[in-house]
Enzyme design. Structure first.
Site, PDB file in Angstrom:
ATOM      1  N   ASP A  47      67.301 -24.539  60.201  1.00 53.20           N
ATOM      2  CA  ASP A  47      66.655 -25.155  59.176  1.00 53.20           C
ATOM      3  C   ASP A  47      65.487 -25.257  59.787  1.00 53.20           C
ATOM      4  O   ASP A  47      64.975 -24.859  61.029  1.00 53.20           O
ATOM      5  CB  ASP A  47      67.005 -26.546  58.712  1.00 53.20           C
ATOM      6  N   ASN A  74      62.906 -19.726  60.895  1.00 57.36           N
ATOM      7  CA  ASN A  74      62.642 -19.349  60.032  1.00 57.36           C
ATOM      8  C   ASN A  74      63.568 -18.152  59.749  1.00 57.36           C
ATOM      9  O   ASN A  74      63.294 -17.024  60.634  1.00 57.36           O
ATOM     10  CB  ASN A  74      61.940 -19.389  59.210  1.00 57.36           C
ATOM     11  N   TYR A 183      64.543 -17.354  39.702  1.00 55.35           N
ATOM     12  CA  TYR A 183      65.515 -17.580  40.959  1.00 55.35           C
ATOM     13  C   TYR A 183      67.148 -17.271  40.487  1.00 55.35           C
ATOM     14  O   TYR A 183      67.793 -17.032  41.132  1.00 55.35           O
ATOM     15  CB  TYR A 183      64.974 -19.268  40.365  1.00 55.35           C
ATOM     16  N   ARG A 233      63.433 -32.237  41.574  1.00 49.66           N
ATOM     17  CA  ARG A 233      64.069 -31.948  41.029  1.00 49.66           C
ATOM     18  C   ARG A 233      64.031 -33.055  39.881  1.00 49.66           C
ATOM     19  O   ARG A 233      63.793 -34.414  40.116  1.00 49.66           O
ATOM     20  CB  ARG A 233      65.079 -31.317  41.247  1.00 49.66           C
ATOM     21  N   LYS A 249      58.937 -38.880  32.306  1.00 47.92           N
ATOM     22  CA  LYS A 249      57.755 -37.554  31.366  1.00 47.92           C
ATOM     23  C   LYS A 249      59.373 -36.735  31.192  1.00 47.92           C
ATOM     24  O   LYS A 249      60.361 -36.230  31.152  1.00 47.92           O
ATOM     25  CB  LYS A 249      57.528 -36.852  32.546  1.00 47.92           C
ATOM     26  N   ARG A 339      75.593 -27.228  30.428  1.00 48.99           N
ATOM     27  CA  ARG A 339      75.504 -26.394  31.798  1.00 48.99           C
ATOM     28  C   ARG A 339      77.091 -27.462  31.707  1.00 48.99           C
ATOM     29  O   ARG A 339      77.351 -28.265  32.289  1.00 48.99           O
ATOM     30  CB  ARG A 339      74.631 -26.855  33.100  1.00 48.99           C
TER      31      ARG A 339
HETATM   32  N1  LIG Z   1      71.084 -29.601  44.609  1.00 50.12           N
HETATM   33  C1  LIG Z   1      71.714 -28.855  43.652  1.00 50.12           C
HETATM   34  O1  LIG Z   1      72.541 -29.311  42.843  1.00 50.12           O
HETATM   35  C2  LIG Z   1      71.758 -27.223  43.695  1.00 50.12           C
HETATM   36  C3  LIG Z   1      71.730 -26.903  42.464  1.00 50.12           C
HETATM   37  C4  LIG Z   1      72.432 -25.245  42.109  1.00 50.12           C
HETATM   38  C5  LIG Z   1      71.911 -24.286  43.354  1.00 50.12           C
HETATM   39  N2  LIG Z   1      72.035 -25.541  45.049  1.00 50.12           N
HETATM   40  C6  LIG Z   1      71.811 -24.370  45.976  1.00 50.12           C
HETATM   41  O2  LIG Z   1      72.311 -24.736  47.111  1.00 50.12           O
HETATM   42  C7  LIG Z   1      71.638 -24.223  48.210  1.00 50.12           C
HETATM   43  C8  LIG Z   1      71.001 -25.926  48.565  1.00 50.12           C
HETATM   44  O3  LIG Z   1      70.301 -26.593  47.938  1.00 50.12           O
HETATM   45  P1  LIG Z   1      69.475 -27.991  48.176  1.00 50.12           P
HETATM   46  O4  LIG Z   1      69.776 -29.173  47.107  1.00 50.12           O
HETATM   47  O5  LIG Z   1      70.248 -28.809  49.514  1.00 50.12           O
HETATM   48  O6  LIG Z   1      67.779 -28.227  48.977  1.00 50.12           O
HETATM   49  P2  LIG Z   1      67.402 -27.861  49.161  1.00 50.12           P
HETATM   50  O7  LIG Z   1      65.577 -27.240  49.635  1.00 50.12           O
HETATM   51  O8  LIG Z   1      67.443 -29.440  50.030  1.00 50.12           O
HETATM   52  O9  LIG Z   1      67.841 -27.334  50.925  1.00 50.12           O
HETATM   53  C9  LIG Z   1      67.595 -26.043  51.188  1.00 50.12           C
HETATM   54  C10 LIG Z   1      66.870 -25.832  52.753  1.00 50.12           C
HETATM   55  O10 LIG Z   1      66.636 -24.629  53.010  1.00 50.12           O
HETATM   56  C11 LIG Z   1      66.071 -24.836  53.781  1.00 50.12           C
HETATM   57  N3  LIG Z   1      65.669 -23.073  53.514  1.00 50.12           N
HETATM   58  C12 LIG Z   1      64.590 -22.554  53.032  1.00 50.12           C
HETATM   59  N4  LIG Z   1      64.381 -21.317  53.733  1.00 50.12           N
HETATM   60  C13 LIG Z   1      64.750 -21.487  54.573  1.00 50.12           C
HETATM   61  C14 LIG Z   1      64.476 -20.335  55.499  1.00 50.12           C
HETATM   62  N5  LIG Z   1      63.405 -19.632  55.452  1.00 50.12           N
HETATM   63  N6  LIG Z   1      65.085 -20.673  56.867  1.00 50.12           N
HETATM   64  C15 LIG Z   1      65.487 -21.647  57.213  1.00 50.12           C
HETATM   65  N7  LIG Z   1      66.009 -22.721  56.507  1.00 50.12           N
HETATM   66  C16 LIG Z   1      65.868 -22.242  55.493  1.00 50.12           C
HETATM   67  C17 LIG Z   1      64.920 -25.523  53.130  1.00 50.12           C
HETATM   68  O11 LIG Z   1      64.220 -26.334  54.840  1.00 50.12           O
HETATM   69  C18 LIG Z   1      65.803 -26.466  53.217  1.00 50.12           C
HETATM   70  O12 LIG Z   1      66.641 -27.793  53.932  1.00 50.12           O
HETATM   71  C19 LIG Z   1      70.141 -23.922  47.515  1.00 50.12           C
HETATM   72  O13 LIG Z   1      71.120 -22.534  48.022  1.00 50.12           O
HETATM   73  C20 LIG Z   1      70.622 -23.936  46.190  1.00 50.12           C
HETATM   74  O14 LIG Z   1      70.058 -22.996  45.657  1.00 50.12           O
HETATM   75  C21 LIG Z   1      72.162 -26.744  44.393  1.00 50.12           C
HETATM   76  O1  LIG Z   2      59.981 -34.604  35.617  1.00 48.92           O
HETATM   77  C1  LIG Z   2      61.035 -34.439  34.639  1.00 48.92           C
HETATM   78  C2  LIG Z   2      61.622 -33.833  35.565  1.00 48.92           C
HETATM   79  C3  LIG Z   2      62.804 -32.588  34.692  1.00 48.92           C
HETATM   80  N1  LIG Z   2      63.080 -32.753  33.557  1.00 48.92           N
HETATM   81  C4  LIG Z   2      63.908 -32.050  33.154  1.00 48.92           C
HETATM   82  O2  LIG Z   2      65.371 -31.958  33.526  1.00 48.92           O
HETATM   83  C5  LIG Z   2      66.212 -30.633  33.545  1.00 48.92           C
HETATM   84  C6  LIG Z   2      66.379 -30.608  34.920  1.00 48.92           C
HETATM   85  O3  LIG Z   2      65.563 -30.276  35.520  1.00 48.92           O
HETATM   86  P1  LIG Z   2      65.800 -29.838  37.059  1.00 48.92           P
HETATM   87  O4  LIG Z   2      66.605 -31.162  38.046  1.00 48.92           O
HETATM   88  O5  LIG Z   2      64.336 -29.890  37.591  1.00 48.92           O
HETATM   89  O6  LIG Z   2      66.442 -28.741  37.603  1.00 48.92           O
HETATM   90  P2  LIG Z   2      67.809 -28.173  36.625  1.00 48.92           P
HETATM   91  O7  LIG Z   2      68.714 -28.294  36.307  1.00 48.92           O
HETATM   92  O8  LIG Z   2      66.301 -27.094  34.873  1.00 48.92           O
HETATM   93  O9  LIG Z   2      68.393 -26.859  37.809  1.00 48.92           O
HETATM   94  C7  LIG Z   2      68.879 -26.657  38.986  1.00 48.92           C
HETATM   95  O10 LIG Z   2      69.395 -27.315  38.976  1.00 48.92           O
HETATM   96  C8  LIG Z   2      70.196 -26.598  39.717  1.00 48.92           C
HETATM   97  C9  LIG Z   2      69.544 -25.763  40.494  1.00 48.92           C
HETATM   98  O11 LIG Z   2      69.740 -24.828  40.812  1.00 48.92           O
HETATM   99  C10 LIG Z   2      69.537 -26.313  42.418  1.00 48.92           C
HETATM  100  O12 LIG Z   2      68.760 -27.862  42.519  1.00 48.92           O
HETATM  101  C11 LIG Z   2      67.561 -25.542  39.748  1.00 48.92           C
HETATM  102  O13 LIG Z   2      67.667 -24.646  39.366  1.00 48.92           O
HETATM  103  C12 LIG Z   2      65.253 -29.914  32.742  1.00 48.92           C
HETATM  104  O14 LIG Z   2      66.093 -29.911  31.652  1.00 48.92           O
HETATM  105  C13 LIG Z   2      63.642 -30.328  33.364  1.00 48.92           C
HETATM  106  O15 LIG Z   2      62.717 -29.737  31.959  1.00 48.92           O
HETATM  107  C14 LIG Z   2      62.248 -33.483  32.282  1.00 48.92           C
HETATM  108  O16 LIG Z   2      62.471 -33.798  31.437  1.00 48.92           O
HETATM  109  N2  LIG Z   2      61.537 -34.397  33.473  1.00 48.92           N
END
Ligand SMILES: NC(=O)c1ccc[n+]([C@@H]2O[C@H](COP(=O)([O-])OP(=O)(O)OC[C@H]3O[C@@H](n4cnc5c(N)ncnc54)[C@H](O)[C@@H]3O)[C@@H](O)[C@H]2O)c1
Ligand SMILES: O=c1ccn([C@@H]2O[C@H](COP(=O)(O)OP(=O)(O)O[C@H]3OC[C@](O)(CO)[C@H]3O)[C@@H](O)[C@H]2O)c(=O)[nH]1
Length: 387
Positions: A47, A74, A183, A233, A249, A339
């Site tokens: 990372d 990176n 995305y 998020r 909000k 979802r």
């Molecule tokens: N948390 C969730 O609910 C959720 C939901 C849907 C998808 N995901 C997916 O799961 C994965 C992890 O999510 P997370 O919530 O832990 O996110 P996060 O942002 O906390 O972790 C992502 C990590 O990847 C590292 N990273 C990004 N680009 C990089 C690069 N070029 N080189 C090296 N490191 C790099 C960042 O520094 C970070 O530590 C992601 O692919 C995300 O799309 C997460």
């Molecule tokens: O202050 C706020 C922030 C967000 N919202 C609304 O909440 C919903 C959830 O938003 P968020 O947690 O930012 O993300 P999403 O669920 O939309 O998408 C994520 O889900 C999976 C992942 O891929 C990785 O974590 C990411 O794309 C949304 O409706 C916002 O508008 C709010 O009302 N107030």
């Protein structure tokens, strides 16, 4: 004498080396904790940052010392990547820009991060016959078919029109100028590339579609351990509002629905995938909790109640405020309406189900948030801002 751990088919689990890309993030830090505390496996943690796993890396007296190595790199441009993948038995790719506030404001970075930068990871795994677990997102489903039905259509009650199923549900995104979908579309295309590498070149892969995993160490609190103008998020946004005693909000009135799963339940599912390759290879898995569905407004109300219990502070007279998505996220925002994960495939292949209710996961998470941030926020709020 350590007992031999068995897989779901009663076979001994052999220790492996895991190259975990993005190990320093929210999910990565919990996965590293689980692997270090409950398994004999080794982790090459890659990372750009390691703040969230520092507690696993020091001191040398830790019981797992020597089983986890941090490599600050990176993946966009680092020649060490292929060598680290070749050193491991399994690569887990978590690296991504994955905060919605970036999708419509930094669409190029988002597309590069979620598609272009993942290409060498897939290539190196395929060319070196290494197993890959790739993290996609529930967002690849986009919007439900239900959301296009007339408001009074009886079909809206039919789960076939809103339950999201890996092998049958379509991916439905908004129009191109709705750059929020940069995305999800990048994630969809990398899924298709991984799947094609499996079909054409025999890559052993598993794709994970997380459905809103939440818990401690998710994102950052703006102005404390992240940029003041940053937009994390929803869990971190609402936690920040509660900590600062501001109204939460609700974007476009908070009518969107989500299902939330506790990070610790979800990590159990990932460990089952790691240790049962014969059951996980070739599959796409929804990982979520269909029993925890709320609107964003209901989430705000529940977090307000839990925070009052955790902090002992009374809620605000007006705990929420509606804001437009244009004001909150800017031009090009769009949203998933609902979802709900279908759980058939993960139940059948891995026998996994989530355990933790939304109230309980919010209780433990907001306890962590309050313990970790309340004092720093109190100090920041009394300190006069630079004039
Ligand atoms: N948390 C969730 O609910 C959720 C939901 C849907 C998808 N995901 C997916 O799961 C994965 C992890 O999510 P997370 O919530 O832990 O996110 P996060 O942002 O906390 O972790 C992502 C990590 O990847 C590292 N990273 C990004 N680009 C990089 C690069 N070029 N080189 C090296 N490191 C790099 C960042 O520094 C970070 O530590 C992601 O692919 C995300 O799309 C997460
Ligand atoms: O202050 C706020 C922030 C967000 N919202 C609304 O909440 C919903 C959830 O938003 P968020 O947690 O930012 O993300 P999403 O669920 O939309 O998408 C994520 O889900 C999976 C992942 O891929 C990785 O974590 C990411 O794309 C949304 O409706 C916002 O508008 C709010 O009302 N107030």
């Amino acid at each position: 004498m350590a007992t031999t751990r068995m897989d779901l088919d009663g076979r001994p689990i052999k220790p492996i080396t895991i190259c975990m890309i993005g190990a320093g993030g929210f999910i990565g830090s919990h996965l590293c904790e689980k692997l270090m505390s409950e398994t004999p496996h080794k982790v090459l943690a890659l990372d750009v940052y390691n703040d969230k796993i520092k507690h696993l890396l020091e001191p040398d007296s830790l019981p797992w010392a020597g089983r986890i190595q941090f490599h600050r790199l990176n993946i966009k441009h680092d020649s060490r990547l292929e060598g680290l993948i070749k050193m491991a038995d399994l690569t887990i790719n978590l690296a991504a820009i994955c905060t919605p506030a970036d999708y419509n404001t930094r669409p190029l970075d988002t597309i590069y991060s979620n598609f272009i930068d993942a290409l060498p990871v897939v290539k190196y795994c395929s060319e070196n016959n290494k197993r890959l677990i790739h993290f996609s997102t529930c967002e690849v489903y986009g919007k439900t078919i239900q959301s296009f039905l007339p408001k009074d259509s009886p079909l809206r009650q039919d789960p076939a029109y809103y339950v999201l199923k890996e092998d049958t549900s379509p991916c439905i995104f908004g129009s191109i100028e709705k750059q929020r979908w940069s995305y999800a579309c990048a994630k969809q295309l990398i899924e298709r590339l991984v799947y094609a590498e499996g079909a054409e070149n025999g890559l052993e892969f598993t794709i994970v579609r997380p459905f809103n995993w939440i818990g401690p160490r998710m994102d950052f609190i703006p102005g404390i351990d992240g940029p003041s103008e940053g937009v994390p998020r929803v869990l971190a946004c609402f936690s920040n509002n509660l900590l600062r005693r501001e109204p939460l909000k609700l974007v476009d009135g908070g009518q969107s629905q989500r299902t939330f799963v506790y990070i610790k339940d979800a990590i159990d599912a990932v460990l089952l995938m790691i240790e049962n390759p014969d059951r996980a290879n070739g599959h796409i898995f929804n990982v979520g909790n269909p029993n925890n569905e709320v609107t964003v407004r209901q989430l705000a109300e529940m977090m307000t109640k839990v925070y009052t219990k955790v902090s002992g502070e009374p809620a605000l007279e007006s705990p929420t405020i509606d804001v437009s998505s244009k004001e909150f996220y800017g031009e090009g925002y769009d949203d998933s309406d609902k979802r709900i994960p279908d759980m058939t495939i993960i139940n059948k292949q891995l026998g996994w189900n989530p355990k933790t209710s939304l109230w309980d996961l919010l209780d433990s998470t907001l306890t962590y948030q309050h313990r970790t941030y309340a004092e720093a926020i109190r100090k920041a709020m009394v300190k006069p801002t630079a004039s």
